[in-house]
Design a protein around this motif. Structure first.
Motif, PDB file in Angstrom:
ATOM      1  N   MET A   1      55.964 -49.469  12.046  1.00 14.86           N
ATOM      2  CA  MET A   1      56.590 -48.245  11.220  1.00 14.86           C
ATOM      3  C   MET A   1      56.551 -48.966   9.307  1.00 14.86           C
ATOM      4  N   LEU A   2      56.586 -47.394   8.745  1.00 10.01           N
ATOM      5  CA  LEU A   2      57.038 -47.166   7.057  1.00 10.01           C
ATOM      6  C   LEU A   2      58.420 -46.772   7.332  1.00 10.01           C
ATOM      7  N   ASP A   3      58.880 -47.850   5.790  1.00  8.57           N
ATOM      8  CA  ASP A   3      60.617 -47.533   5.835  1.00  8.57           C
ATOM      9  C   ASP A   3      60.437 -46.833   4.223  1.00  8.57           C
ATOM     10  N   VAL A   4      60.327 -45.445   3.900  1.00 13.07           N
ATOM     11  CA  VAL A   4      59.739 -44.558   3.381  1.00 13.07           C
ATOM     12  C   VAL A   4      61.108 -43.238   3.059  1.00 13.07           C
ATOM     13  N   SER A   5      61.290 -42.729   2.332  1.00  8.48           N
ATOM     14  CA  SER A   5      61.381 -41.438   2.387  1.00  8.48           C
ATOM     15  C   SER A   5      61.396 -40.943   1.857  1.00  8.48           C
ATOM     16  N   ILE A   6      60.856 -39.717   2.269  1.00  5.70           N
ATOM     17  CA  ILE A   6      59.989 -38.886   1.251  1.00  5.70           C
ATOM     18  C   ILE A   6      60.964 -37.374   0.914  1.00  5.70           C
ATOM     19  N   GLY A   7      60.748 -36.957  -0.283  1.00  4.55           N
ATOM     20  CA  GLY A   7      61.062 -35.299  -0.962  1.00  4.55           C
ATOM     21  C   GLY A   7      60.109 -34.526  -1.618  1.00  4.55           C
ATOM     22  N   ALA A   8      60.957 -33.463  -1.725  1.00  9.55           N
ATOM     23  CA  ALA A   8      59.849 -32.496  -2.902  1.00  9.55           C
ATOM     24  C   ALA A   8      60.999 -32.322  -3.596  1.00  9.55           C
ATOM     25  N   LYS A  52      50.353 -44.206  11.987  1.00  8.95           N
ATOM     26  CA  LYS A  52      50.802 -44.889  13.603  1.00  8.95           C
ATOM     27  C   LYS A  52      49.358 -46.581  12.818  1.00  8.95           C
ATOM     28  N   GLN A  53      47.944 -46.766  13.048  1.00  9.49           N
ATOM     29  CA  GLN A  53      47.711 -47.334  12.972  1.00  9.49           C
ATOM     30  C   GLN A  53      47.370 -48.238  11.931  1.00  9.49           C
ATOM     31  N   ILE A  54      47.774 -47.037  10.673  1.00 13.60           N
ATOM     32  CA  ILE A  54      47.545 -48.019   9.235  1.00 13.60           C
ATOM     33  C   ILE A  54      49.158 -49.030   9.462  1.00 13.60           C
ATOM     34  N   ALA A  55      50.554 -48.018   9.682  1.00 13.96           N
ATOM     35  CA  ALA A  55      51.672 -48.867   9.749  1.00 13.96           C
ATOM     36  C   ALA A  55      51.525 -49.639  10.394  1.00 13.96           C
ATOM     37  N   GLU A  56      50.690 -50.450  11.420  1.00 14.10           N
ATOM     38  CA  GLU A  56      50.673 -51.981  12.369  1.00 14.10           C
ATOM     39  C   GLU A  56      49.717 -52.674  11.070  1.00 14.10           C
ATOM     40  N   ASP A  57      48.469 -51.855  10.925  1.00 20.05           N
ATOM     41  CA  ASP A  57      47.877 -52.717  10.187  1.00 20.05           C
ATOM     42  C   ASP A  57      47.215 -52.145   8.760  1.00 20.05           C
ATOM     43  N   ARG A  58      48.130 -52.277   8.166  1.00 16.59           N
ATOM     44  CA  ARG A  58      47.843 -51.836   6.426  1.00 16.59           C
ATOM     45  C   ARG A  58      46.657 -51.974   5.464  1.00 16.59           C
ATOM     46  N   ALA A  59      45.427 -53.345   6.084  1.00 16.63           N
ATOM     47  CA  ALA A  59      44.193 -53.539   5.580  1.00 16.63           C
ATOM     48  C   ALA A  59      44.121 -51.904   5.973  1.00 16.63           C
TER      49      ALA A  59
END
Length: 84
Positions: A1-8, A52-59
């Motif tokens: 999981m990515l540990d970020v918060s996103i706001g606009a 989900k795939q990117i969060a598991e494998d950052r490459a």
């Protein structure tokens, strides 16, 4: 999981969190913008699966997911025509 918060705020997107995760989110957004500009469309499920795939494998990148590994519902690999 990515540990970020996103706001606009107006026309700005604010991303806060772990620097590595922020860089990953920036890469995802950049790829999304390029794919969208090229005419690609995505379902919510496809995007969630890709994230989900990117969060598991950052490459792995969003472009990798949609251009190299995207499958249609029949299970056949999607192909795209080459430039003439």
């Amino acid at each position: 999981m990515l540990d970020v918060s996103i706001g606009a705020r107006g026309n700005e997107l604010l991303i806060d969190g772990d620097p590595k995760d922020i860089a990953t989110v920036e890469d995802i957004l950049r790829d999304f913008s390029e794919l969208f500009d090229e005419g690609s469309t995505f379902t919510d499920k496809e995007l969630k699966d890709a994230f989900k795939q990117i969060a598991e494998d950052r490459a792995y990148s969003l472009k990798d997911y949609f251009l190299k590994a995207r499958f249609n519902p029949a299970g056949k690999k999607q192909v795209a025509p080459k430039n003439c």
